[in-house]
Design a protein around this motif. Sequence first.
Motif, PDB file in Angstrom:
ATOM      1  N   UNK A 141     -28.767 -21.546 -68.543  1.00 18.77           N
ATOM      2  CA  UNK A 141     -28.918 -21.570 -69.995  1.00 18.77           C
ATOM      3  C   UNK A 141     -27.945 -20.596 -70.654  1.00 18.77           C
ATOM      4  N   UNK A 142     -27.822 -19.395 -70.078  1.00 20.63           N
ATOM      5  CA  UNK A 142     -26.927 -18.401 -70.674  1.00 20.63           C
ATOM      6  C   UNK A 142     -25.470 -18.816 -70.543  1.00 20.63           C
ATOM      7  N   UNK A 143     -25.116 -19.518 -69.470  1.00 20.98           N
ATOM      8  CA  UNK A 143     -23.758 -20.049 -69.361  1.00 20.98           C
ATOM      9  C   UNK A 143     -23.527 -21.092 -70.449  1.00 20.98           C
ATOM     10  N   UNK A 144     -24.507 -21.943 -70.651  1.00 18.39           N
ATOM     11  CA  UNK A 144     -24.381 -22.979 -71.676  1.00 18.39           C
ATOM     12  C   UNK A 144     -24.280 -22.366 -73.063  1.00 18.39           C
ATOM     13  N   UNK A 145     -25.044 -21.313 -73.312  1.00 21.35           N
ATOM     14  CA  UNK A 145     -25.037 -20.670 -74.626  1.00 21.35           C
ATOM     15  C   UNK A 145     -24.007 -19.550 -74.736  1.00 21.35           C
ATOM     16  N   UNK A 146     -23.256 -19.310 -73.649  1.00 26.47           N
ATOM     17  CA  UNK A 146     -22.158 -18.341 -73.622  1.00 26.47           C
ATOM     18  C   UNK A 146     -22.640 -16.927 -73.955  1.00 26.47           C
ATOM     19  N   UNK A 147     -23.651 -16.498 -73.206  1.00 31.05           N
ATOM     20  CA  UNK A 147     -24.231 -15.171 -73.412  1.00 31.05           C
ATOM     21  C   UNK A 147     -24.177 -14.370 -72.115  1.00 31.05           C
ATOM     22  N   UNK A 148     -23.717 -13.140 -72.219  1.00 29.69           N
ATOM     23  CA  UNK A 148     -23.758 -12.200 -71.105  1.00 29.69           C
ATOM     24  C   UNK A 148     -25.008 -11.345 -71.285  1.00 29.69           C
ATOM     25  N   UNK A 149     -25.961 -11.506 -70.358  1.00 29.59           N
ATOM     26  CA  UNK A 149     -27.253 -10.841 -70.485  1.00 29.59           C
ATOM     27  C   UNK A 149     -27.594 -10.140 -69.174  1.00 29.59           C
ATOM     28  N   UNK A 150     -28.129  -8.936 -69.247  1.00 27.50           N
ATOM     29  CA  UNK A 150     -28.498  -8.232 -68.021  1.00 27.50           C
ATOM     30  C   UNK A 150     -29.660  -8.962 -67.340  1.00 27.50           C
ATOM     31  N   UNK A 151     -29.675  -8.880 -66.020  1.00 25.26           N
ATOM     32  CA  UNK A 151     -30.644  -9.651 -65.241  1.00 25.26           C
ATOM     33  C   UNK A 151     -32.059  -9.095 -65.349  1.00 25.26           C
ATOM     34  N   UNK A 152     -32.188  -7.795 -65.610  1.00 27.83           N
ATOM     35  CA  UNK A 152     -33.514  -7.209 -65.696  1.00 27.83           C
ATOM     36  C   UNK A 152     -33.449  -5.704 -65.828  1.00 27.83           C
ATOM     37  N   UNK A 153     -34.597  -5.048 -65.792  1.00 27.07           N
ATOM     38  CA  UNK A 153     -34.650  -3.580 -65.957  1.00 27.07           C
ATOM     39  C   UNK A 153     -33.825  -2.822 -64.932  1.00 27.07           C
ATOM     40  N   UNK A 154     -33.644  -3.394 -63.744  1.00 28.25           N
ATOM     41  CA  UNK A 154     -32.897  -2.698 -62.690  1.00 28.25           C
ATOM     42  C   UNK A 154     -31.425  -2.528 -63.038  1.00 28.25           C
ATOM     43  N   UNK A 155     -30.961  -3.216 -64.085  1.00 22.57           N
ATOM     44  CA  UNK A 155     -29.566  -3.063 -64.535  1.00 22.57           C
ATOM     45  C   UNK A 155     -29.231  -1.597 -64.777  1.00 22.57           C
ATOM     46  N   UNK A 156     -30.188  -0.854 -65.304  1.00 22.43           N
ATOM     47  CA  UNK A 156     -29.944   0.542 -65.670  1.00 22.43           C
ATOM     48  C   UNK A 156     -29.800   1.448 -64.454  1.00 22.43           C
ATOM     49  N   UNK A 157     -30.171   0.965 -63.286  1.00 21.57           N
ATOM     50  CA  UNK A 157     -30.124   1.805 -62.090  1.00 21.57           C
ATOM     51  C   UNK A 157     -28.715   1.944 -61.524  1.00 21.57           C
ATOM     52  N   UNK A 158     -27.803   1.102 -61.983  1.00 18.43           N
ATOM     53  CA  UNK A 158     -26.445   1.115 -61.451  1.00 18.43           C
ATOM     54  C   UNK A 158     -25.444   1.257 -62.589  1.00 18.43           C
ATOM     55  N   UNK A 159     -24.875   2.432 -62.816  1.00 20.54           N
ATOM     56  CA  UNK A 159     -23.967   2.646 -63.956  1.00 20.54           C
ATOM     57  C   UNK A 159     -22.702   1.806 -63.893  1.00 20.54           C
ATOM     58  N   UNK A 160     -22.297   1.386 -62.691  1.00 23.88           N
ATOM     59  CA  UNK A 160     -21.092   0.572 -62.581  1.00 23.88           C
ATOM     60  C   UNK A 160     -21.256  -0.754 -63.308  1.00 23.88           C
ATOM     61  N   UNK A 161     -22.502  -1.185 -63.496  1.00 27.67           N
ATOM     62  CA  UNK A 161     -22.729  -2.480 -64.131  1.00 27.67           C
ATOM     63  C   UNK A 161     -22.284  -2.497 -65.585  1.00 27.67           C
ATOM     64  N   UNK A 162     -22.220  -1.367 -66.233  1.00 29.57           N
ATOM     65  CA  UNK A 162     -21.698  -1.315 -67.597  1.00 29.57           C
ATOM     66  C   UNK A 162     -20.222  -1.724 -67.594  1.00 29.57           C
ATOM     67  N   UNK A 163     -19.470  -1.211 -66.636  1.00 32.53           N
ATOM     68  CA  UNK A 163     -18.053  -1.551 -66.534  1.00 32.53           C
ATOM     69  C   UNK A 163     -17.868  -2.998 -66.106  1.00 32.53           C
ATOM     70  N   UNK A 164     -18.704  -3.461 -65.190  1.00 34.83           N
ATOM     71  CA  UNK A 164     -18.620  -4.860 -64.754  1.00 34.83           C
ATOM     72  C   UNK A 164     -18.911  -5.798 -65.920  1.00 34.83           C
ATOM     73  N   UNK A 165     -19.905  -5.467 -66.711  1.00 28.68           N
ATOM     74  CA  UNK A 165     -20.211  -6.277 -67.884  1.00 28.68           C
ATOM     75  C   UNK A 165     -19.019  -6.306 -68.831  1.00 28.68           C
ATOM     76  N   UNK A 166     -18.416  -5.150 -69.086  1.00 32.67           N
ATOM     77  CA  UNK A 166     -17.238  -5.089 -69.964  1.00 32.67           C
ATOM     78  C   UNK A 166     -16.107  -5.947 -69.413  1.00 32.67           C
ATOM     79  N   UNK A 167     -15.957  -5.942 -68.093  1.00 30.66           N
ATOM     80  CA  UNK A 167     -14.898  -6.752 -67.476  1.00 30.66           C
ATOM     81  C   UNK A 167     -15.187  -8.246 -67.647  1.00 30.66           C
ATOM     82  N   UNK A 168     -16.428  -8.650 -67.432  1.00 25.57           N
ATOM     83  CA  UNK A 168     -16.772 -10.055 -67.625  1.00 25.57           C
ATOM     84  C   UNK A 168     -16.597 -10.461 -69.088  1.00 25.57           C
TER      85      UNK A 168
END
Length: 420
Positions: free
Chosen positions: A114-141
């Motif tokens: 659904x998010x691909x269809x609606x073109x939205x980058x959304x974190x998978x869940x609360x565990x996103x905050x446990x890994x700071x590298x994911x902020x940079x990965x999100x920015x890259x995507x």
Amino acid sequence: MRIYLVGGAVRDRLLGIKSKDRDYCVEGARPEDLLSLGYKQVGHDFPVFLHPETGEEYALCRTERKSGHGYNGFVCDFSPDISIAADLKRRDLTINAIAEDEAGNLVDPLNGVRDIREKILRHAGPAFTEDPLRVLRLARFYARFYDRGFTVAPETEKLCSEMAASGELLSLTPERVWRETEKALNTNNPEQYFIFLEKTGALKCIMPDLARLREIPEPEGFHPEKDVFAHTMLALREISRITGNPVTRFAMVTHDFGKLETPPECWPAHEKHTEKGAPRIKALAQALKIPSVYRDFAIKISENHSYSRITVKDPEILDRVFSRMGGYKDPHNISVLAECLTADFRGRGKETQKHFTASYDLVYIFARAYKITAAPVIQDGFQGAEIQTELSRRRQKAIKTAQDELIRLWEKLGISEELY
């Protein structure tokens, strides 16, 4: 034992993109099961195996739990009882949390399709905050999919801002920061990587000098975008339309670092800023362990990117620019400098005039100077230090001749003197 194609390969197929890598996840298996089939184990923290024929990666389904600070503070659990759905839920973004079984059926526990269809980058869940590298990965995507119309979900952007404010990003290793940054530089819109990180406060955690450019004003008449960061991002956008070379793109990221040295009382003018950027660039390269090829070329562009009235600059100055750019040894460097001049000129907050001759002027003038070599100088009897002195004199004479030819040409074509 059930095998699933996971992550980027599934996402890219749904987006109609040809994927380079294919990763697999194995459900209901133990390490010895794969070893018995000839797979080679390569992971230590968690079992990852290479297929005996294709060399593709196969990982056992696993879950993760936070056990400490920073990127490496995790404990991985794996067993035949962990489902593919549980494995997918530990991933960074919903669009990366989709699996496909061997029959082509999708497993999509987080509505990634659904998010691909609606073109939205959304974190998978609360565990996103446990890994700071994911902020940079999100920015890259975001940079990668920006031209496809993707946006970041508001709640995900808010989460990134909170993570930046917490200081968690300060735990990231230089190698991982640079790895994500280099990948971002290879996207179609690398400026969006830095813009997103600056907007969320993450940029000041990993590249404080670059973030500080937002605070430094530009002369509004020449730079209607008003601050150095905005101009830098526009220049990066423009160079990315000209070349895909990440080294050249990085040079535009740092080309105005010399303006960091301007005393506030002198703002918005930045006199001789091209002479002041090298120490800042070296400091950034050292902090993030950036390869020397990036650092050295960025310094060259920082020191030589002035394009004001090239056709009437002192020939001695242009000869010095050609030498500092290494142009007499590698003429391609001057072509790249010309590309950067164009990007710098176009990197403004409004539509620029169509005619910009400085990049053409530079290449034309250099071509004349490049034809002057040392061999005829030596044949004329010059020796020792005299050779370089005479070589420079002859090159500067050729530069002046080329400048005069260009001025006559632009006057004949009716191009405004302000543009050459």
